[in-house]
Write a protein that holds these residues in place. Structure first.
Motif, PDB file in Angstrom:
ATOM      1  N   ARG A  98       0.790  -1.204  -0.191  1.00 45.53           N
ATOM      2  CA  ARG A  98      -0.054   0.223   0.156  1.00 45.53           C
ATOM      3  C   ARG A  98       0.534   1.612   0.109  1.00 45.53           C
ATOM      4  O   ARG A  98       0.315   2.114  -0.836  1.00 45.53           O
ATOM      5  CB  ARG A  98      -0.826   0.328   1.106  1.00 45.53           C
ATOM      6  CG  ARG A  98      -1.939  -1.196   1.413  1.00 45.53           C
ATOM      7  CD  ARG A  98      -3.095  -0.933   2.748  1.00 45.53           C
ATOM      8  NE  ARG A  98      -4.118  -2.449   2.637  1.00 45.53           N
ATOM      9  CZ  ARG A  98      -4.893  -2.076   3.334  1.00 45.53           C
ATOM     10  NH1 ARG A  98      -5.034  -1.203   4.731  1.00 45.53           N
ATOM     11  NH2 ARG A  98      -5.606  -3.237   3.294  1.00 45.53           N
ATOM     12  N   ILE A  99       2.007   1.147   1.136  1.00 44.33           N
ATOM     13  CA  ILE A  99       3.221   2.151   0.488  1.00 44.33           C
ATOM     14  C   ILE A  99       3.950   2.506  -0.256  1.00 44.33           C
ATOM     15  O   ILE A  99       4.811   3.620  -0.890  1.00 44.33           O
ATOM     16  CB  ILE A  99       3.425   2.689   1.761  1.00 44.33           C
ATOM     17  CG1 ILE A  99       2.352   2.851   2.734  1.00 44.33           C
ATOM     18  CG2 ILE A  99       4.132   3.871   2.283  1.00 44.33           C
ATOM     19  CD1 ILE A  99       2.272   3.167   4.621  1.00 44.33           C
ATOM     20  N   ILE A 100       4.552   1.571   0.122  1.00 48.22           N
ATOM     21  CA  ILE A 100       6.152   0.902  -1.091  1.00 48.22           C
ATOM     22  C   ILE A 100       5.983   0.409  -2.288  1.00 48.22           C
ATOM     23  O   ILE A 100       5.892   1.512  -3.047  1.00 48.22           O
ATOM     24  CB  ILE A 100       7.336  -0.180  -0.355  1.00 48.22           C
ATOM     25  CG1 ILE A 100       7.290   0.146   1.084  1.00 48.22           C
ATOM     26  CG2 ILE A 100       8.043   0.162  -1.300  1.00 48.22           C
ATOM     27  CD1 ILE A 100       7.567   1.702   1.486  1.00 48.22           C
ATOM     28  N   LEU A 101       5.350   0.333  -2.784  1.00 45.07           N
ATOM     29  CA  LEU A 101       4.963  -1.234  -4.058  1.00 45.07           C
ATOM     30  C   LEU A 101       4.316   0.868  -4.534  1.00 45.07           C
ATOM     31  O   LEU A 101       4.745   0.698  -6.528  1.00 45.07           O
ATOM     32  CB  LEU A 101       4.092  -1.589  -3.849  1.00 45.07           C
ATOM     33  CG  LEU A 101       4.444  -2.662  -5.360  1.00 45.07           C
ATOM     34  CD1 LEU A 101       5.710  -3.424  -5.821  1.00 45.07           C
ATOM     35  CD2 LEU A 101       3.796  -3.470  -5.359  1.00 45.07           C
ATOM     36  N   PRO A 102       3.215   0.996  -4.493  1.00 46.84           N
ATOM     37  CA  PRO A 102       3.336   2.240  -5.668  1.00 46.84           C
ATOM     38  C   PRO A 102       3.689   3.296  -6.038  1.00 46.84           C
ATOM     39  O   PRO A 102       4.271   3.935  -6.721  1.00 46.84           O
ATOM     40  CB  PRO A 102       1.690   2.798  -4.466  1.00 46.84           C
ATOM     41  CG  PRO A 102       1.258   1.851  -4.390  1.00 46.84           C
ATOM     42  CD  PRO A 102       2.751   0.838  -3.372  1.00 46.84           C
ATOM     43  N   GLN A 103       5.308   4.034  -4.980  1.00 50.57           N
ATOM     44  CA  GLN A 103       6.026   4.496  -5.614  1.00 50.57           C
ATOM     45  C   GLN A 103       6.936   3.640  -6.035  1.00 50.57           C
ATOM     46  O   GLN A 103       7.263   4.808  -6.668  1.00 50.57           O
ATOM     47  CB  GLN A 103       6.557   4.985  -3.113  1.00 50.57           C
ATOM     48  CG  GLN A 103       5.582   6.107  -3.294  1.00 50.57           C
ATOM     49  CD  GLN A 103       6.776   6.201  -1.385  1.00 50.57           C
ATOM     50  OE1 GLN A 103       7.524   7.168  -1.889  1.00 50.57           O
ATOM     51  NE2 GLN A 103       5.492   5.455  -0.238  1.00 50.57           N
ATOM     52  N   VAL A 104       7.567   2.678  -5.739  1.00 59.07           N
ATOM     53  CA  VAL A 104       8.466   2.186  -6.616  1.00 59.07           C
ATOM     54  C   VAL A 104       7.859   2.226  -7.725  1.00 59.07           C
ATOM     55  O   VAL A 104       8.544   2.491  -9.043  1.00 59.07           O
ATOM     56  CB  VAL A 104       8.511  -0.022  -6.341  1.00 59.07           C
ATOM     57  CG1 VAL A 104       8.777  -0.542  -7.245  1.00 59.07           C
ATOM     58  CG2 VAL A 104       9.438   0.509  -4.650  1.00 59.07           C
ATOM     59  N   PHE A 105       6.363   1.830  -8.311  1.00 54.20           N
ATOM     60  CA  PHE A 105       6.105   1.835  -9.989  1.00 54.20           C
ATOM     61  C   PHE A 105       6.539   2.831 -10.035  1.00 54.20           C
ATOM     62  O   PHE A 105       6.638   3.117 -10.872  1.00 54.20           O
ATOM     63  CB  PHE A 105       4.614   1.335 -10.138  1.00 54.20           C
ATOM     64  CG  PHE A 105       4.280   0.184  -9.595  1.00 54.20           C
ATOM     65  CD1 PHE A 105       5.217  -1.000 -10.150  1.00 54.20           C
ATOM     66  CD2 PHE A 105       3.053  -0.256  -8.981  1.00 54.20           C
ATOM     67  CE1 PHE A 105       4.734  -2.166  -9.690  1.00 54.20           C
ATOM     68  CE2 PHE A 105       2.449  -1.920  -8.789  1.00 54.20           C
ATOM     69  CZ  PHE A 105       3.701  -2.537  -9.244  1.00 54.20           C
ATOM     70  N   LYS A 106       6.201   4.645 -10.004  1.00 54.05           N
ATOM     71  CA  LYS A 106       6.714   5.902  -9.824  1.00 54.05           C
ATOM     72  C   LYS A 106       7.904   5.457 -10.169  1.00 54.05           C
ATOM     73  O   LYS A 106       8.644   6.262 -11.270  1.00 54.05           O
ATOM     74  CB  LYS A 106       6.188   6.652  -9.238  1.00 54.05           C
ATOM     75  CG  LYS A 106       6.264   7.896  -9.638  1.00 54.05           C
ATOM     76  CD  LYS A 106       6.025   8.477 -11.028  1.00 54.05           C
ATOM     77  CE  LYS A 106       7.126  10.041 -10.700  1.00 54.05           C
ATOM     78  NZ  LYS A 106       6.267  10.534 -12.138  1.00 54.05           N
ATOM     79  N   ARG A 107       9.074   5.361  -9.713  1.00 48.62           N
ATOM     80  CA  ARG A 107      10.520   5.252  -9.047  1.00 48.62           C
ATOM     81  C   ARG A 107      11.044   4.913 -10.858  1.00 48.62           C
ATOM     82  O   ARG A 107      12.428   4.921 -11.620  1.00 48.62           O
ATOM     83  CB  ARG A 107      11.314   5.663  -8.176  1.00 48.62           C
ATOM     84  CG  ARG A 107      10.501   6.344  -7.201  1.00 48.62           C
ATOM     85  CD  ARG A 107      11.851   5.983  -5.716  1.00 48.62           C
ATOM     86  NE  ARG A 107      10.846   7.192  -4.872  1.00 48.62           N
ATOM     87  CZ  ARG A 107      12.079   7.670  -4.313  1.00 48.62           C
ATOM     88  NH1 ARG A 107      12.808   7.451  -3.775  1.00 48.62           N
ATOM     89  NH2 ARG A 107      11.356   8.505  -3.259  1.00 48.62           N
TER      90      ARG A 107
END
Length: 224
Positions: free
Chosen positions: A141-150
């Protein structure tokens, strides 16, 4: 219209029909590789970052081997080795090339995932723990969505490279668009079908580029 023009138009239509068949194989290989390699790459990434050292070093060794050897060699190995060593040949050439592509790209994707995950600050994990979230909830919920962006930019480069790499399937005579265009050139002593095949790749990659730009705009809300 002259007879020569009629023959030329018929030839063009025949070449188009054959290349479209090959392009269908190219698209199928691309889609299967992407659908299977993306989740497999994430699993490999998590395994390579695991605290279980035997699993961690096994996967990192596999990644090192796959990234350090040519994809063409891997296709040949996957196609011939099961039959030569285990007397269990691959059921089809297309299956062999798909397996080779999935393994290859899963390893490359895993490194992209790993870079994205490691770029997230530890404060993000700590904030999730303060909120009473479990480790899986924090990750998904927190890490993976930001990872996808990066990882979107490097991932888009790999996906576009995948489109072009599908031409390597010809090494074991899978009838994709490049092999068929070469067959036409050899059979009719004309060169333009090779350039015509290149147009298919350009259009396909152009559409993917637009798709990734759209995705980047949609993920702009992750900017700080």
């Amino acid at each position: 219209m002259t007879a020569a023009n009629i023959l030329s138009s018929i030839s063009f239509l025949q070449v188009t029909a054959e290349l479209l068949q090959g392009f269908g194989v190219t698209c199928l290989l691309f889609i299967l590789t992407l659908v299977l390699a993306l989740p497999l790459g994430l699993l490999i990434c998590l395994g390579s970052m695991s605290k279980i050292k035997p699993l961690k070093w096994l996967l990192r060794t596999i990644i090192w081997i796959i990234r350090g050897t040519p994809l063409m060699l891997q296709i040949i190995v996957v196609f011939f080795v099961p039959g030569l060593l285990f007397h269990y040949p691959m059921s089809s050439r297309f299956t062999a090339v798909t397996v080779a592509f999935v393994i290859n790209y899963a390893c490359y994707f895993s490194e992209i995932y790993r870079g994205g995950i490691e770029s997230i600050s530890k404060g993000q994990y700590e904030a999730g723990q303060v909120l009473g979230m479990s480790k899986s909830q924090i990750f998904f919920r927190i890490i993976l969505p930001q990872v996808f962006k990066r990882i979107l930019a490097p991932m888009s480069n790999e996906v576009i490279t995948l489109v072009k790499d599908t031409s390597l399937a010809r090494v074991i005579s899978v009838a994709e668009i490049t092999l068929l265009s070469q067959d036409i050139v050899n059979a009719h002593a004309i060169i333009w079908p090779l350039f015509y095949a290149g147009v298919f790749y350009l259009i396909f990659n152009g559409l993917l580029t637009l798709l990734f730009r759209f995705a980047e705009k949609k993920l702009d809300y992750y900017k700080v």
